[in-house]
Design a protein around this motif. Structure first.
Motif, mmCIF file in Angstrom:
data_model
loop_
_atom_site.group_PDB
_atom_site.id
_atom_site.type_symbol
_atom_site.label_atom_id
_atom_site.label_comp_id
_atom_site.label_asym_id
_atom_site.label_seq_id
_atom_site.Cartn_x
_atom_site.Cartn_y
_atom_site.Cartn_z
ATOM 1 N N VAL A 153 -8.033 -0.435 -4.577
ATOM 2 C CA VAL A 153 -7.397 -1.649 -4.049
ATOM 3 C C VAL A 153 -8.397 -2.446 -3.207
ATOM 4 O O VAL A 153 -8.464 -3.679 -3.289
ATOM 5 N N PHE B 225 0.829 -1.208 0.000
ATOM 6 C CA PHE B 225 0.000 0.000 0.000
ATOM 7 C C PHE B 225 0.858 1.251 0.000
ATOM 8 O O PHE B 225 0.580 2.206 -0.725
ATOM 9 N N GLN C 111 -3.325 6.783 -11.969
ATOM 10 C CA GLN C 111 -2.407 6.882 -10.843
ATOM 11 C C GLN C 111 -3.030 7.578 -9.643
ATOM 12 O O GLN C 111 -2.529 8.613 -9.185
ATOM 13 N N VAL D 293 -4.225 8.575 -5.902
ATOM 14 C CA VAL D 293 -3.539 8.598 -4.605
ATOM 15 C C VAL D 293 -4.568 8.555 -3.472
ATOM 16 O O VAL D 293 -5.767 8.659 -3.691
ATOM 17 N N ALA E 178 0.950 4.123 -2.814
ATOM 18 C CA ALA E 178 0.571 5.495 -2.487
ATOM 19 C C ALA E 178 1.709 6.479 -2.754
ATOM 20 O O ALA E 178 1.491 7.573 -3.276
ATOM 21 N N ARG F 17 -2.451 -9.899 -4.177
ATOM 22 C CA ARG F 17 -3.276 -11.093 -4.375
ATOM 23 C C ARG F 17 -2.577 -12.355 -3.901
ATOM 24 O O ARG F 17 -3.185 -13.228 -3.293
ATOM 25 N N LEU G 173 -6.180 2.121 -12.132
ATOM 26 C CA LEU G 173 -4.892 2.233 -11.428
ATOM 27 C C LEU G 173 -3.795 2.678 -12.387
ATOM 28 O O LEU G 173 -2.972 3.538 -12.066
ATOM 29 N N ALA G 174 -3.799 2.063 -13.564
ATOM 30 C CA ALA G 174 -2.718 2.321 -14.518
ATOM 31 C C ALA G 174 -2.832 3.711 -15.156
ATOM 32 O O ALA G 174 -1.840 4.414 -15.317
ATOM 33 N N GLU H 167 -12.265 -6.427 -12.140
ATOM 34 C CA GLU H 167 -10.802 -6.486 -12.070
ATOM 35 C C GLU H 167 -10.159 -5.646 -13.163
ATOM 36 O O GLU H 167 -9.244 -4.863 -12.916
ATOM 37 N N TYR I 115 -12.537 -0.479 6.829
ATOM 38 C CA TYR I 115 -11.178 0.012 6.557
ATOM 39 C C TYR I 115 -11.200 1.216 5.616
ATOM 40 O O TYR I 115 -10.510 2.218 5.829
ATOM 41 N N LEU J 191 3.317 -1.555 -11.343
ATOM 42 C CA LEU J 191 1.969 -1.564 -10.780
ATOM 43 C C LEU J 191 1.437 -2.987 -10.726
ATOM 44 O O LEU J 191 0.852 -3.430 -9.737
ATOM 45 N N VAL K 122 -14.048 -7.840 -4.527
ATOM 46 C CA VAL K 122 -14.528 -8.622 -5.665
ATOM 47 C C VAL K 122 -14.037 -10.068 -5.553
ATOM 48 O O VAL K 122 -14.753 -11.015 -5.911
ATOM 49 N N LEU L 271 -7.065 5.642 -4.257
ATOM 50 C CA LEU L 271 -6.247 4.438 -4.357
ATOM 51 C C LEU L 271 -6.804 3.359 -3.437
ATOM 52 O O LEU L 271 -6.924 2.186 -3.823
ATOM 53 N N LEU M 278 -10.707 -4.401 -5.374
ATOM 54 C CA LEU M 278 -10.075 -5.612 -5.893
ATOM 55 C C LEU M 278 -10.173 -6.758 -4.883
ATOM 56 O O LEU M 278 -10.300 -7.917 -5.246
ATOM 57 N N ARG M 279 -10.097 -6.399 -3.625
ATOM 58 C CA ARG M 279 -10.226 -7.421 -2.581
ATOM 59 C C ARG M 279 -11.671 -7.865 -2.406
ATOM 60 O O ARG M 279 -11.945 -9.043 -2.238
ATOM 61 N N ARG N 112 -13.693 -4.718 5.073
ATOM 62 C CA ARG N 112 -12.956 -3.892 4.109
ATOM 63 C C ARG N 112 -13.617 -2.523 3.961
ATOM 64 O O ARG N 112 -12.933 -1.516 3.766
ATOM 65 N N TYR O 67 -16.827 -10.455 -12.118
ATOM 66 C CA TYR O 67 -15.562 -10.414 -11.381
ATOM 67 C C TYR O 67 -14.413 -9.964 -12.291
ATOM 68 O O TYR O 67 -13.670 -9.028 -11.967
ATOM 69 N N HIS O 68 -14.289 -10.617 -13.437
ATOM 70 C CA HIS O 68 -13.181 -10.270 -14.335
ATOM 71 C C HIS O 68 -13.324 -8.842 -14.880
ATOM 72 O O HIS O 68 -12.337 -8.144 -15.078
ATOM 73 N N GLN P 227 3.273 5.874 -6.894
ATOM 74 C CA GLN P 227 2.383 5.866 -8.044
ATOM 75 C C GLN P 227 2.980 5.115 -9.236
ATOM 76 O O GLN P 227 3.180 5.685 -10.310
ATOM 77 N N PHE Q 236 -7.863 -2.295 -12.686
ATOM 78 C CA PHE Q 236 -6.487 -2.224 -13.172
ATOM 79 C C PHE Q 236 -6.282 -1.036 -14.104
ATOM 80 O O PHE Q 236 -5.298 -0.322 -14.019
#
Lengths: 217, 217
Positions: free
Chosen positions: B81, A64, B71, B73, A68, A85, B67-68, B60, B206, A77, B87, B77, B84-85, B203, B56-57, A71, B64
């Protein structure tokens, strides 16, 4: 020369390898505990799960932080997200070793494994140990060929799993309901353990090739 | 006004809620299939798992990409993340409903559930339905108070799970080994299903509070 950032990425990979080693050791001990009704050994697995969980949380935290602060893009990434995972799969594999240890403890001083199922359970234990060891190697080396090998180990595990049911559901089963329930659960724990090792290997394949892999059943 | 990026984040959350709805429906159908030996209903769950996996896919892939490309923060972010968990937990919960459906199919035309265990299994099914429904609500609303409620539903599930063993291992158990093995596995599937719903809720806690939550057992 590598910068701090890439050193940190390497460090996460090393921790994953170390975590796999802890899970491998847990599986070895739990298998012996189960087959030999070794309570002290079962207890080491039960207590040791906290260490596996601590490594899990540490890898999560580092991943994490890297996400963070840095980036990362593209392949970096992908490494971090894939690590998140893999660490979840390894943590779960550790829990399955823990479940087996608790099963051994519950049946102590008897063994949870009747004599005619010892060969099958011993073989499942060997496959489990082999597959998780390979998963660790694959994390370290990113060897896609070796990663693909785990699929056939998993097939062996599935066959052994089915074999348990054939024995338990036969007319001459003489160990009663409790032993059958224990074996059914133990079989499930071994089989799921192998599934998580395979999931780790598939994630490495994804990391290296970008190949979409089906981790879901 | 929200930009494309935040719309995309919202879209991921909507998909997670939709996926929870699919899993809830699978659990409802599989419970009925199990209790009423309804083969056609079991088949709808078995086939429907592909749809859950497809969602699910897709989640995902979108995560991704976000994220890519963006970027993100800090809190964004964390949302991605965590998605992703979540799912992964929901996909696994779907698999557990699938396992229950396969169990119902294997025992058809009989029911896998002996009469004296019907009340307990029915209650487990109700808890499973309630807990996954709440998990979906919690994803949508990020209501931390409701998220914490799932823990007590999970405690009820654990009690019911233990109750199954008390019945199966009693001297007057008359349904033999096969039924006991099925019940042991079914119990495990329900109990793990609830664990994944709880993991989703943790989650969300969190995500909202930043509070470190122990998802590992």
């Amino acid at each position: 020369m590598r910068d701090t950032y890439h050193n940190e990425l390497d460090e996460i990979t090393s921790q994953l390898v170390e975590m796999t080693r802890l899970v491998t050791s847990a599986m070895q001990r739990t298998s012996t505990a189960l087959l030999d009704a070794d309570l002290a050994l079962a207890e080491t697995v039960i207590e040791g799960d906290q260490i596996i969980d601590a490594v899990y949380h540490d890898i999560e935290k580092r991943s994490f932080e890297l996400l963070a602060q840095q980036q990362p893009v593209a392949s970096d990434l992908r490494i971090i997200v894939t690590s998140l995972r893999m660490v979840a799969d390894l943590e779960r594999a550790g829990d399955l070793a823990l479940n087996l240890a608790k099963l051994a403890r519950r049946r102590y001083p008897e063994s949870a494994i009747p004599i005619e199922l010892r060969p099958a359970i011993l073989e499942m234990a060997q496959v489990a140990e082999r597959i998780i060891t390979k998963a660790g190697a694959v994390i370290a080396t990113r060897d896609v060929e070796q990663a693909r090998e785990l699929e056939s180990d998993d097939d062996v595990m599935d066959q052994l799993h089915r074999q348990l049911f054939t024995v338990m559901l036969a007319d001459n089963w003489s160990h009663g309901v409790e032993a059958a329930v224990d074996i059914a659960l133990a079989g499930r724990f071994f089989e799921r353990f192998a599934d998580h090792a395979v999931a780790v290997a598939r994630r490495v394949i994804y990391l290296v090739t970008g190949e979409a892999v089906i981790v879901a059943e």
